[in-house]
Enzyme design. Structure first.
Site, PDB file in Angstrom:
ATOM      1  N   SER A 220      55.068  11.453  39.309  1.00 32.92           N
ATOM      2  CA  SER A 220      54.785  11.147  40.708  1.00 32.92           C
ATOM      3  C   SER A 220      55.356   9.768  41.073  1.00 32.92           C
ATOM      4  CB  SER A 220      53.277  11.239  40.961  1.00 32.92           C
ATOM      5  OG  SER A 220      52.969  11.173  42.333  1.00 32.92           O
ATOM      6  N   ASP A 346      55.140  21.840  46.528  1.00 25.13           N
ATOM      7  CA  ASP A 346      54.391  20.586  46.399  1.00 25.13           C
ATOM      8  C   ASP A 346      54.242  19.916  47.767  1.00 25.13           C
ATOM      9  OD1 ASP A 346      53.360  18.104  45.782  1.00 25.13           O
ATOM     10  OD2 ASP A 346      54.883  17.600  44.287  1.00 25.13           O
ATOM     11  N   HIS A 375      51.451  19.747  42.883  1.00 22.81           N
ATOM     12  CA  HIS A 375      51.761  18.360  42.535  1.00 22.81           C
ATOM     13  C   HIS A 375      51.100  18.011  41.209  1.00 22.81           C
ATOM     14  CE1 HIS A 375      53.106  14.294  43.381  1.00 22.81           C
ATOM     15  NE2 HIS A 375      51.901  13.842  43.052  1.00 22.81           N
TER      16      HIS A 375
END
Length: 411
Positions: A220, A346, A375
């Site tokens: 991320s 996502d 995600h």
């Protein structure tokens, strides 16, 4: 493919006739409940296998990298089977932190100093019992970068280490300033555009083990930071290769998606409160340069970044910060092999913002795009307590680069 479609249509027609017959029988006989359950189960299985379980899209900037991955990281070409009862993006994203286990990993903590007088917390898994690399000086080292508010204790970090422990590698987790329990010594935290702390960590780790193969993986925001670093420095890095997972490619698109009502309710507001909590914990360090009370009233990540992050790192506007933070604009300059795993569903990283065309122009880049996974989700199996598809991609890629990376230069 046409034959499969015809078979599925025929199966659907036969299933429809079967269900109609069973309902009629059920009304005048018995067993309708079991028949309906069986019928719907078959229908769902057909839908899942035809529409949900798919091979990822592999996008590379060169045939050599593509062949290398097919030979040594085959998981990126295999069908990904999301958890059959939880394949939707938000479900995968929300469920993973609660359902996946947290393997026991014994860390050794190290605090290192920065040029501005601050400190960074590193958590080491030395793997001194490694049977493959008994010499610590040449033991492969993998640097891990967690997400926005993450630390070395995140389940995805623990699983990446646990699943790959048998390979004998050493791992070090880069905890961003002020998030892992250490004191904040200067009025500065972190953001995904400023790579100074990451450069400090990479230099430190490499200086300790200059003869060891050195790789990095970011999740991320950690992946965004890693890509921004690689885009700035090009091939002049001690890293041999890198991997990123669930990266937000365009910060504007990410923010817009997360501000949609449902996404704001499920994700945005919660993450904003996590960021505010970290600021409030070190409030005394920021009072001279930041209106902390104003920051604490932010209702979204964008508002937080406008009131805190962009101000702290000297950006004139939030737009200036978001432009600089977006790794898509630096992807063309990445100078080492990088694998980037994203799910096109996502909500943190909208599919339209994934830089497919840019990736095709850089022979060092490979995008692996799954249809589902959310995600940092990528759950698989009936009861996804253990490793995920993401963990398997990480393990195979790291092993491929350490054991066979020399083949890339000769292709």
């Amino acid at each position: 493919m046409q034959r499969l479609a015809m078979d599925l249509r025929m199966l659907s027609r036969e299933l429809s006739h079967y269900l109609e017959h069973q309902v009629r029988v059920g009304f005048f006989g018995s067993g309708v409940g079991f028949s309906l359950i069986l019928g719907f189960s078959v229908a769902y299985a057909c839908y899942y296998l035809s529409s949900i379980a798919k091979k990822p899209q592999l996008v590379t900037g060169g045939e050599s990298f593509s062949r290398f991955l097919q030979d040594h990281c085959p998981v990126v070409t295999e069908t990904y089977y999301p958890t059959v009862w939880c394949w939707e993006s938000r479900g995968q994203t929300l469920l993973r932190p609660f359902i996946t286990s947290k393997p026991l990993v014994q860390y050794r903590n190290e605090l290192i100093k920065t040029a501005d007088g601050g400190q960074i917390s590193l958590d080491w898994f030395d793997n001194d019992n490694s049977k493959h690399y008994m010499d610590a000086s040449t033991r492969p080292t993998v640097l891990l970068l967690p997400g926005l508010t993450g630390t070395s204790k995140e389940s995805y970090i623990l699983h990446m280490i646990h699943l790959s422990e048998e390979l004998g590698y050493r791992y070090v987790v880069f905890n961003n300033r002020g998030v892992a329990g250490e004191n904040l010594l200067t009025p500065r935290t972190y953001c995904c555009s400023n790579t100074e702390d990451l450069e400090t960590v990479i230099h430190h780790v490499h200086s300790l083990y200059p003869s060891a193969p050195f790789l990095a993986a970011g999740v991320s925001m950690g992946g965004m930071l890693l890509l921004n670093y690689l885009g700035k420095i090009g091939p002049k890095t001690p890293l041999k290769a890198a991997a990123t997972f669930s990266v937000g490619w365009n910060t504007f698109a990410c923010s817009e998606s997360l501000e949609k009502p449902l996404n704001w309710l499920l994700f945005n507001y919660y993450l904003t409160t996590c960021l505010q909590s970290s600021v409030n914990k070190h409030r005394h360090m920021f009072v001279k340069q930041i209106d902390v009370d104003h920051v604490m009233k932010a209702k979204s990540i964008r508002e937080f970044d406008k009131r805190f992050t962009s101000v702290m790192f000297g950006y004139r506007t939030i737009d200036d910060y978001y432009t600089d933070a977006s790794p898509n604009r630096r992807l063309k300059s990445v100078g080492i092999p990088v694998l980037c795993l994203n799910s096109v569903d996502d909500v943190f990283s909208p599919s339209h913002a994934i830089p497919i065309e840019t990736a095709k122009q850089n022979p060092n880049v490979a995008l692996v795009l799954t249809s589902y996974g959310g995600h940092i989700g990528f759950l698989e199996g009936i009861w996804p307590r253990q490793s995920t598809y993401m963990d398997r991609v990480f393990k195979q890629f790291v092993q491929a680069m350490i054991e066979h990376g020399h083949e890339l230069s000769s292709m």
